[in-house]
Write a protein that holds these residues in place. Structure first.
Motif, PDB file in Angstrom:
ATOM      1  N   ILE A 200       9.276  -4.591   7.362  1.00 37.52           N
ATOM      2  CA  ILE A 200      10.053  -4.582   6.114  1.00 37.52           C
ATOM      3  C   ILE A 200       9.812  -5.861   5.334  1.00 37.52           C
ATOM      4  CG2 ILE A 200      12.374  -4.669   5.132  1.00 37.52           C
ATOM      5  CD1 ILE A 200      13.295  -2.617   6.814  1.00 37.52           C
ATOM      6  N   ARG A 201       9.869  -6.990   6.044  1.00 39.95           N
ATOM      7  CA  ARG A 201       9.652  -8.272   5.355  1.00 39.95           C
ATOM      8  C   ARG A 201       8.275  -8.309   4.696  1.00 39.95           C
ATOM      9  NH1 ARG A 201      11.969 -10.687   9.944  1.00 39.95           N
ATOM     10  NH2 ARG A 201       9.884 -11.340  10.583  1.00 39.95           N
ATOM     11  N   GLU A 202       7.269  -7.845   5.449  1.00 38.03           N
ATOM     12  CA  GLU A 202       5.907  -7.852   4.902  1.00 38.03           C
ATOM     13  C   GLU A 202       5.808  -6.966   3.661  1.00 38.03           C
ATOM     14  OE1 GLU A 202       3.465  -6.598   8.206  1.00 38.03           O
ATOM     15  OE2 GLU A 202       4.248  -8.278   9.386  1.00 38.03           O
ATOM     16  N   GLU A 203       6.436  -5.792   3.731  1.00 40.19           N
ATOM     17  CA  GLU A 203       6.337  -4.864   2.602  1.00 40.19           C
ATOM     18  C   GLU A 203       7.076  -5.411   1.375  1.00 40.19           C
ATOM     19  OE1 GLU A 203       4.413  -2.463   2.027  1.00 40.19           O
ATOM     20  OE2 GLU A 203       5.327  -1.624   0.214  1.00 40.19           O
ATOM     21  N   LEU A 204       8.243  -6.035   1.599  1.00 43.84           N
ATOM     22  CA  LEU A 204       8.999  -6.614   0.479  1.00 43.84           C
ATOM     23  C   LEU A 204       8.171  -7.705  -0.204  1.00 43.84           C
ATOM     24  CD1 LEU A 204      12.543  -6.805   2.114  1.00 43.84           C
ATOM     25  CD2 LEU A 204      11.956  -5.451   0.092  1.00 43.84           C
ATOM     26  N   GLN A 219      13.035   1.209  -1.003  1.00 40.83           N
ATOM     27  CA  GLN A 219      11.657   1.443  -1.468  1.00 40.83           C
ATOM     28  C   GLN A 219      10.648   0.934  -0.442  1.00 40.83           C
ATOM     29  OE1 GLN A 219      10.916   3.330  -4.261  1.00 40.83           O
ATOM     30  NE2 GLN A 219       8.926   3.313  -3.207  1.00 40.83           N
ATOM     31  N   ALA A 220      10.944  -0.216   0.178  1.00 43.86           N
ATOM     32  CA  ALA A 220      10.041  -0.753   1.196  1.00 43.86           C
ATOM     33  C   ALA A 220       9.939   0.211   2.383  1.00 43.86           C
ATOM     34  CB  ALA A 220      10.524  -2.125   1.672  1.00 43.86           C
ATOM     35  N   VAL A 221      11.091   0.741   2.804  1.00 47.05           N
ATOM     36  CA  VAL A 221      11.105   1.681   3.930  1.00 47.05           C
ATOM     37  C   VAL A 221      10.318   2.945   3.565  1.00 47.05           C
ATOM     38  CG1 VAL A 221      12.612   3.199   5.283  1.00 47.05           C
ATOM     39  CG2 VAL A 221      13.232   0.797   4.953  1.00 47.05           C
ATOM     40  N   VAL A 222      10.533   3.434   2.344  1.00 50.41           N
ATOM     41  CA  VAL A 222       9.812   4.644   1.897  1.00 50.41           C
ATOM     42  C   VAL A 222       8.305   4.382   1.911  1.00 50.41           C
ATOM     43  CG1 VAL A 222       9.355   6.115  -0.119  1.00 50.41           C
ATOM     44  CG2 VAL A 222      11.728   5.619   0.560  1.00 50.41           C
ATOM     45  N   ASN A 223       7.899   3.216   1.425  1.00 53.56           N
ATOM     46  CA  ASN A 223       6.461   2.887   1.397  1.00 53.56           C
ATOM     47  C   ASN A 223       5.869   2.846   2.805  1.00 53.56           C
ATOM     48  OD1 ASN A 223       6.811   2.626  -1.333  1.00 53.56           O
ATOM     49  ND2 ASN A 223       6.611   0.399  -1.384  1.00 53.56           N
ATOM     50  N   ILE A 224       6.574   2.189   3.730  1.00 51.23           N
ATOM     51  CA  ILE A 224       6.060   2.077   5.104  1.00 51.23           C
ATOM     52  C   ILE A 224       5.965   3.472   5.723  1.00 51.23           C
ATOM     53  CG2 ILE A 224       6.509   1.170   7.419  1.00 51.23           C
ATOM     54  CD1 ILE A 224       8.212  -1.057   5.995  1.00 51.23           C
TER      55      ILE A 224
END
Ligand code: FAD
Ligand code: EPU
Length: 351
Positions: A200-204, A219-224
């Motif tokens: 999550i941190r990386e995606e944010l 949104q980060a969770v959806v992307n991952i």
């Protein structure tokens, strides 16, 4: 008022897309409809009813002789609030992700890490759904369920549900006894962000988020999730097929010597952000890693396979039978046990 129908294909009612036949099938949208259907159960029906939500955590391995009932009880209602919290009661037949979006729209915090999990609200307590450091137990207040044995409605508190990792009293001791009608959640007016998960941190960061919000986390969770989990609308699947196993840390340290890349998280710490030294106690292993190491990732036999981007997810490329997928899961179980001495447990409900 809905009625019983005979010989209905369940193919469109389960995300694996298994073409099992329900001898008797009905849909209910209210508690009264449920009671009327139970009263009108055709005489030759056997066994207690099987309750279907979105069918996203089920593998049908045969046709179903007993009654199958699909829960479509709708409604989202704000029932109470105080300075810190809102209490929201949700019909068991509401879509889980629809509910998450409803909360995001009102700035009610607590379920954003659980974005995009398929299925219904009523099934969410069954296995205490979880992702990215949050489980439904963290926002659960109470639920109402119909008791098929005593024929009345019970209220379950947080303690009553006996939530564990992908587990509850409804999946365990009381399996098949209760039909969940509604769930009440306690959500935060002032958000508490859960970003301990490395991914999550990386995606944010990748998204360039300056100010944290529940919408950004969602949104980060959806992307991952969309980057590694197959969309059931494209490829049949039920998410993780097995649970991540927990083993004594002594066993983990022994495996680490042989397999330096093995992925495990000390059990006490929430989330799972690294492979740090295993303390005394228990270690949770990444089953996907174990399965990949056994060479299964991307495997395909007929239409049954192992997802190319996530080895923990079994897939149906079209016409696999439930039995073929089950047999594949047996082979995976055996090979993981042979290589690592670890016994995987299925997460998906086998019917
Ligand atoms: P169903 O599959 O319809 O039912 C599951 C079980 O619950 C069955 O035994 C059924 O009889 C019972 N049941 C359903 N509704 C009721 C009710 N109202 N009362 C009593 N019993 C009931 N799960 C996670 O925890 N985390 C994840 O990150 C996650 N990711 C997923 C990703 C994908 C792509 C997929 C396909 C699945 C994923 N899952 C995940 C699994 C699944 O989404 C959840 O288990 C979900 O809660 C299942 O909901 P459902 O309505 O589809 O349940
Ligand atoms: N990994 C591999 N190869 C793979 C898959 C995973 O090596 O093919 C390793 C990677 O090192 C990765 C680690 O396993 O870092 C963990 O993988 P991932 O982050 O994808 O999560 P998971 O442990 O496979 C669990 C849940 C998911 C949940 C995610 C995020 C279980 C059984 N599964 O998956 O839940 O969404 O974490 O929290 O606990 C589900 O229950 O259906 C589900 C999808």
């Amino acid at each position: 008022m809905m009625n019983w129908a005979a010989n209905i294909s369940l193919k469109k009612y389960n995300t694996f897309g298994i073409d099992a036949i329900a001898r008797y099938f009905a849909v209910f949208a209210t508690q009264d409809e449920l009671a009327a259907l139970l009263d009108g159960v055709p005489g030759q029906m056997v066994g207690s009813p099987f309750i279907l939500g979105g069918g996203s955590n089920i593998l049908f391995t045969k046709n179903i002789d007993g009654p199958v009932m699909r829960n479509e009880i709708k409604g989202i209602e704000l029932v109470d609030e105080d300075e810190h919290y809102v209490y929201v009661t949700v019909g068991a037949g509401e879509s889980w992700h629809g509910f998450v979006q409803y909360c995001l729209g009102r700035n009610w915090a607590g379920v954003e890490n659980l974005s995009l999990i398929p299925g219904s609200v009523g099934a969410a307590p069954m296995q205490n759904i979880g992702a990215y450091g949050v489980e439904i137990k963290d926002v659960f207040h109470e639920l109402k369920a119909w008791d098929l044995v005593e024929g009345k409605v019970y209220t379950f508190t947080l303690n009553d549900c006996q939530f564990g990792y992908r587990d509850s009293i409804f999946k365990g001791k009381s399996k098949g006894r209760f039909i969940i009608l509604s769930v009440t959640f306690r959500l935060n007016k002032i958000p508490v962000f859960h970003t301990a998960y490395g991914a999550i941190r990386e995606e944010l960061e990748r998204m360039g988020i300056q100010e944290l919000s529940i919408q950004a986390i969602s949104q980060a969770v959806v992307n991952i999730r969309t980057s590694k989990l197959p969309d059931p609308a494209q490829i049949g699947n039920a998410g993780s097929f097995f649970k991540n196993p927990t083993i004594p840390s002594i066993h983990f340290e022994y495996l680490q010597k042989q397999f330096p890349g093995i992925v495990g998280y000390p059990e006490a710490s929430p989330g799972g952000t690294g492979t740090g030294p295993a303390s005394a106690g228990m270690t949770k292993l990444a089953a996907g890693w174990l399965i990949e190491q056994c060479g299964w990732k991307g495997y395909r036999h007929g239409d049954a396979g192992v997802h190319t981007r996530q080895a923990l997810v079994l897939v149906n490329y079209g016409h696999a039978t439930g039995q073929e997928l089950y047999d594949l899961s047996e082979e995976i179980l055996h090979s993981v046990h042979e290589k690592f001495g670890v016994t995987l447990e299925r997460e998906v409900n086998i019917v």
